[in-house]
Every structure is written in structure tokens, then in C-alpha cells.
Design an enzyme around this catalytic site. Sequence first.
Site, PDB file in Angstrom:
ATOM      1  N   GLY A 152       6.424  -5.323   9.060  1.00  0.00           N
ATOM      2  CA  GLY A 152       5.824  -5.944   7.886  1.00  0.00           C
ATOM      3  C   GLY A 152       4.865  -7.080   8.135  1.00  0.00           C
ATOM      4  O   GLY A 152       4.162  -7.504   7.209  1.00  0.00           O
ATOM      5  N   GLU A 171      10.589  -3.615  13.838  1.00  0.00           N
ATOM      6  CA  GLU A 171       9.895  -2.337  13.632  1.00  0.00           C
ATOM      7  C   GLU A 171       8.431  -2.564  13.251  1.00  0.00           C
ATOM      8  O   GLU A 171       7.973  -2.101  12.202  1.00  0.00           O
ATOM      9  CB  GLU A 171      10.579  -1.552  12.501  1.00  0.00           C
ATOM     10  CG  GLU A 171      12.049  -1.258  12.718  1.00  0.00           C
ATOM     11  CD  GLU A 171      12.734  -0.702  11.458  1.00  0.00           C
ATOM     12  OE1 GLU A 171      12.063  -0.589  10.401  1.00  0.00           O
ATOM     13  OE2 GLU A 171      13.923  -0.393  11.527  1.00  0.00           O
ATOM     14  N   ARG A 221       1.732  -2.033  11.765  1.00  0.00           N
ATOM     15  CA  ARG A 221       0.382  -2.543  11.571  1.00  0.00           C
ATOM     16  C   ARG A 221       0.003  -3.644  12.562  1.00  0.00           C
ATOM     17  O   ARG A 221      -1.095  -3.642  13.109  1.00  0.00           O
ATOM     18  CB  ARG A 221       0.280  -3.088  10.149  1.00  0.00           C
ATOM     19  CG  ARG A 221      -1.120  -3.456   9.724  1.00  0.00           C
ATOM     20  CD  ARG A 221      -1.105  -4.212   8.396  1.00  0.00           C
ATOM     21  NE  ARG A 221      -0.202  -3.683   7.422  1.00  0.00           N
ATOM     22  CZ  ARG A 221      -0.538  -2.827   6.445  1.00  0.00           C
ATOM     23  NH1 ARG A 221      -1.773  -2.422   6.329  1.00  0.00           N
ATOM     24  NH2 ARG A 221       0.369  -2.396   5.596  1.00  0.00           N
ATOM     25  N   ARG A 247      -7.061   4.095   2.745  1.00  0.00           N
ATOM     26  CA  ARG A 247      -6.593   2.787   2.273  1.00  0.00           C
ATOM     27  C   ARG A 247      -7.443   2.173   1.156  1.00  0.00           C
ATOM     28  O   ARG A 247      -6.890   1.684   0.180  1.00  0.00           O
ATOM     29  CB  ARG A 247      -6.445   1.808   3.452  1.00  0.00           C
ATOM     30  CG  ARG A 247      -5.499   2.321   4.551  1.00  0.00           C
ATOM     31  CD  ARG A 247      -5.122   1.256   5.562  1.00  0.00           C
ATOM     32  NE  ARG A 247      -4.241   0.269   4.973  1.00  0.00           N
ATOM     33  CZ  ARG A 247      -4.626  -0.923   4.575  1.00  0.00           C
ATOM     34  NH1 ARG A 247      -5.879  -1.306   4.728  1.00  0.00           N
ATOM     35  NH2 ARG A 247      -3.757  -1.747   4.019  1.00  0.00           N
ATOM     36  N   TYR A 295      -5.249   1.709  -2.130  1.00  0.00           N
ATOM     37  CA  TYR A 295      -4.763   0.341  -2.375  1.00  0.00           C
ATOM     38  C   TYR A 295      -5.895  -0.618  -2.723  1.00  0.00           C
ATOM     39  O   TYR A 295      -5.682  -1.822  -2.763  1.00  0.00           O
ATOM     40  CB  TYR A 295      -4.075  -0.235  -1.135  1.00  0.00           C
ATOM     41  CG  TYR A 295      -3.118   0.668  -0.430  1.00  0.00           C
ATOM     42  CD1 TYR A 295      -1.918   1.051  -1.021  1.00  0.00           C
ATOM     43  CD2 TYR A 295      -3.388   1.131   0.856  1.00  0.00           C
ATOM     44  CE1 TYR A 295      -1.032   1.871  -0.352  1.00  0.00           C
ATOM     45  CE2 TYR A 295      -2.510   1.945   1.535  1.00  0.00           C
ATOM     46  CZ  TYR A 295      -1.329   2.322   0.924  1.00  0.00           C
ATOM     47  OH  TYR A 295      -0.453   3.122   1.587  1.00  0.00           O
ATOM     48  N   CYS A 307     -15.642  14.664  -3.170  1.00  0.00           N
ATOM     49  CA  CYS A 307     -15.948  14.704  -4.608  1.00  0.00           C
ATOM     50  C   CYS A 307     -14.898  13.969  -5.437  1.00  0.00           C
ATOM     51  O   CYS A 307     -14.113  14.588  -6.173  1.00  0.00           O
ATOM     52  CB  CYS A 307     -16.058  16.150  -5.047  1.00  0.00           C
ATOM     53  SG  CYS A 307     -17.308  16.982  -4.094  1.00  0.00           S
ATOM     54  N   TYR A 345      -2.431   3.108   9.790  1.00  0.00           N
ATOM     55  CA  TYR A 345      -2.451   3.847   8.530  1.00  0.00           C
ATOM     56  C   TYR A 345      -3.850   4.376   8.217  1.00  0.00           C
ATOM     57  O   TYR A 345      -4.250   4.475   7.069  1.00  0.00           O
ATOM     58  CB  TYR A 345      -1.912   2.977   7.379  1.00  0.00           C
ATOM     59  CG  TYR A 345      -0.534   2.414   7.686  1.00  0.00           C
ATOM     60  CD1 TYR A 345       0.565   3.251   7.733  1.00  0.00           C
ATOM     61  CD2 TYR A 345      -0.355   1.056   7.972  1.00  0.00           C
ATOM     62  CE1 TYR A 345       1.826   2.764   8.041  1.00  0.00           C
ATOM     63  CE2 TYR A 345       0.906   0.558   8.284  1.00  0.00           C
ATOM     64  CZ  TYR A 345       1.984   1.411   8.319  1.00  0.00           C
ATOM     65  OH  TYR A 345       3.232   0.925   8.634  1.00  0.00           O
TER      66      TYR A 345
HETATM   67  N1  LLP Z   1       9.887  -0.025   9.087  1.00  0.00           N
HETATM   68  C1  LLP Z   1       9.975   0.682   7.950  1.00  0.00           C
HETATM   69  C2  LLP Z   1      11.275   1.171   7.500  1.00  0.00           C
HETATM   70  C3  LLP Z   1       8.811   0.950   7.194  1.00  0.00           C
HETATM   71  O1  LLP Z   1       8.903   1.643   6.062  1.00  0.00           O
HETATM   72  C4  LLP Z   1       7.565   0.468   7.657  1.00  0.00           C
HETATM   73  C5  LLP Z   1       6.333   0.743   6.908  1.00  0.00           C
HETATM   74  C6  LLP Z   1       7.518  -0.242   8.870  1.00  0.00           C
HETATM   75  C7  LLP Z   1       8.721  -0.482   9.546  1.00  0.00           C
HETATM   76  C8  LLP Z   1       6.250  -0.780   9.456  1.00  0.00           C
HETATM   77  O2  LLP Z   1       5.658  -1.735   8.656  1.00  0.00           O
HETATM   78  P1  LLP Z   1       4.369  -2.534   9.172  1.00  0.00           P
HETATM   79  O3  LLP Z   1       4.791  -3.402  10.337  1.00  0.00           O
HETATM   80  O4  LLP Z   1       3.378  -1.524   9.585  1.00  0.00           O
HETATM   81  O5  LLP Z   1       3.952  -3.311   7.989  1.00  0.00           O
HETATM   82  N2  LLP Z   1       0.233   2.858   4.201  1.00  0.00           N
HETATM   83  C9  LLP Z   1       0.356   1.440   3.923  1.00  0.00           C
HETATM   84  C10 LLP Z   1       1.530   0.841   4.639  1.00  0.00           C
HETATM   85  C11 LLP Z   1       2.838   1.540   4.374  1.00  0.00           C
HETATM   86  C12 LLP Z   1       3.991   0.956   5.141  1.00  0.00           C
HETATM   87  C13 LLP Z   1       5.175   1.819   5.062  1.00  0.00           C
HETATM   88  N3  LLP Z   1       6.311   1.361   5.812  1.00  0.00           N
HETATM   89  C14 LLP Z   1      -0.965   0.752   4.247  1.00  0.00           C
HETATM   90  O6  LLP Z   1      -1.915   1.422   4.652  1.00  0.00           O
HETATM   91  O7  LLP Z   1      -1.102  -0.458   4.040  1.00  0.00           O
END
Ligand code: LLP
Length: 420
Positions: free
Chosen positions: A238, A272, A275, A311, A315, A341, A369
Amino acid sequence: MEFFPRRSGRLYAESVPLSEIAEQFGTPCYVYSRAALTDAYRSYDAAFDRRLLICYAVKANPNLAILNLFACLGSGFDVVSGGELRRVIAAGGDPGKTVFSGVGKSAEEMRFALEAGILCFNVESKGELRRLDRIAGEAGKTARVSVRVNPDVDARTHPYIATGLKQNKFGVAYADALPLYRIAAASPNLQVTGIDCHIGSQLTEIAPFVAALEKILTLLDRLTSENIQVSHLDLGGGLGIRYRNELPPSIDEYARAVTSRLAARDQSILLEPGRSLVGNAGLLLTRVEYLKHSENKNFAVVDAAMNDLLRPALYDAWHDIVPVEETDASRCRYDIVGPVCESADFFARDRELVVNEGALLAVLSAGAYGMSMSSNYNTRPRAAEVMVDGGKVHLIRERETFDQLIAGEKRLALSCDSGP
Ligand code: LLP
């Protein structure tokens, strides 16, 4: 170190001009910097002064070369499907360092993950816990589990990527976690090993992480008092990155906030991140097909589209977009759009740019992503992907071909003139 430097007006990936990559591999093309990926991973590793397992969130970018690089650096993985687990294995990753998250694990995925010997199932409901116990029993195995707790904290991020509020489908309500742990502890084929939470993505403040951690620690104390032993705390991913003018906490700040609250605990930490490991290590290279001027709008129509990078459409996300080579064209405000389109097929609106038709643009911060959410909408083959390593460029995914696109489809042997 700058991973995508500009030298004499030309944009590079490490020491390779992006224009050479476009020449050799065509556009649209995702370009990743090996040094940037490595640097981000090492920053996590160095920031924590306690037992830490980084479980890279495969969904952010599942290319085998990227998984393989992280595996070589010692990373574990967070997967959310049997397919992602297969990728980890195919890339040489260690299933024993892999956690399985997600609200909808199928029986087949559970069997496969048990067979592979994953580190932990992050369980998200009572139904899942029961199913896992049964399937582990049938397989003669013990499944290691964490309960993914929904701590009901506001991650203050885009609503589509917030996951830790009561109204989200993710995790188990905080009040239900303890009863679920009791069931898990009493289940013959389950072994409680951790507590898990993940409150959302692209967080730009520390406070929600800390609020979630504090709730986790309260739960940990309750579990300990009931003699339910937990050996790791999985704090999810996150951590946000800078796309525009955000000021997300650095990995160091984040690590300090976490570790200072864990001083007296002996659990190991799992993270985890997705990004923050790959987002700024990649860009999308695209070429301007047309400049289109109308009465009150100017459009730069590029050869990448929402199917390549969703994205902005999904979003309203901001990505910096810069010319690969400087030119003496006139400065103008453009909507930068793709050929698909849909009116949502845009990368930017009203963006100032100095470009000519045929110029190359780099859509920055596209490593996370981007490719992983790409599709074949409008029968567009997916982009090529390359990884730059110093002066070398490795093709890590070939551009898809039309034949690959239709490979699983069948024409019925209908004769067109025999209709009703
Ligand atoms: N762990 C779990 C259970 C998750 O669902 C996610 C992301 C992560 C870890 C990794 O999160 P990060 O460190 O990447 O923030 N498609 C969206 C982001 C969706 C994230 C989904 N879950 C975007 O393009 O912003």
C-alpha cells in the site's frame, strides 16, 4: 541515481536512449529499469532492522523477468490466484516464501497451493477457513493460515483501491477476527501462523498504517492471552509513490513507524509491497500518430491506449507524460488519447506538450498496474516489454500477435447463405 535520465535533450532508460528501444522493439512498449527495481527492493530490505520477508505483490507486475529478479534478491511473493502462483514457480520463486491472499480462493487453487507448499493462506472468511480445513485434510496436509483482518481504518486513497473499511469486501470484520482464530486454532488441518491486513493502495500518509498496526497488536495480545501463537505479522502493501505532487512517506519513514511500535515483539514482519517496488521503475513508450486540432481542443492521438494502461480511464489517475526527444515544435495543450473507441481512452487532459506528429512520448510511473491490467479490447495485441540493464536491453515479453489473440477461438462451420 536517476534511472530514466535526460541527456542532451534525449530521454534514456539507464544508459540506453529510449528512441533506440522504440526503433528496435516498436511501440507501444513498456520499459523497465533493472537498477530501479533492485534499488527499490534493497531500500525495503535495508530499512527494517528486524526479521522481514518482503512478499512482492505479483499483481502489480507479473512479468517472469521481474519475478525472477525479485526472487534472486531474496523476495517472497503475495499471490491472489493459482495463475500468479504458477508464475512465481515458473520464475524460480520460492513457494515456501509465498502467501496467498484474495477473497475467492477456489478449491482447486487451495489444492495447488497446498501441494506447492506455500508459506501461508491469508484467509478472508469463515467459509474459506472451513473449505481450507477440509481440503487440507483430504490432501493429508496442514495449511498455515493468517486471518486477514479488516481494521476499519480510512486509508484516504481512491475509493476503488481502499480495502480496509467496513464496507469493503476484503478481510474479516475486526470484531469477528478473534472468534475466527478460535475456530482456526481448533481445526485439525490448520495451523495459525500469522495475522494479516492490507488497508489499501497508494497511501500517502503514515497515520492509517499506524492505526491498522495498533489494532493488529491489540488482536495479537488477545490471541496470545488465549494461547493462540502467532509467528508473523503481515502488514500488507500500500505504500504510495510519487506520480505528480504527492509526498508519500519514504520507505525509511514507513519502516521506522512500524518497527518503533514492534520493539517488544518477537514476531517476524511480512510486507506485500507492489507499486512501491515497480511503479517508478517502468514507463510506457508510445508514438504520436496524429495531432488533431479542433475549435476548442487539441488532441495528440498516440499508439498506446486504455487497453495498454487503464489507470487514467479507471481512476482518473495522473501520469507524467514527457517527450522522449526535445523538438522546436510549438507548445500546445493537448488531450493525449489512444485509438480505442471510448471517450475514456485518454492518458491526460489539457496537458502542455511540445511535440510533432511521429514523436515519441514516455508515460512515466507506469511500472505498476500497467501491463498487468492490460487487455485486448478493440483487438489490440498487448505491448512488448523490455528490461534495461545498464547498456543492455532485454526483450522480456514479445509483442502479442494477431494469431495469439484468436488462438482459442473457433469459427462454427456455418454457411452464410443458409440463415433463416
Ligand atoms: N496485498 C494485497 C492483499 C493487495 O490487494 C494489494 C493490492 C497489495 C498487497 C499491493 O498493494 P500496493 O503495494 O501495490 O499498493 N490497480 C490499482 C491498484 C490495486 C491494488 C490492489 N491490491 C491501481 O492501478 O492503482
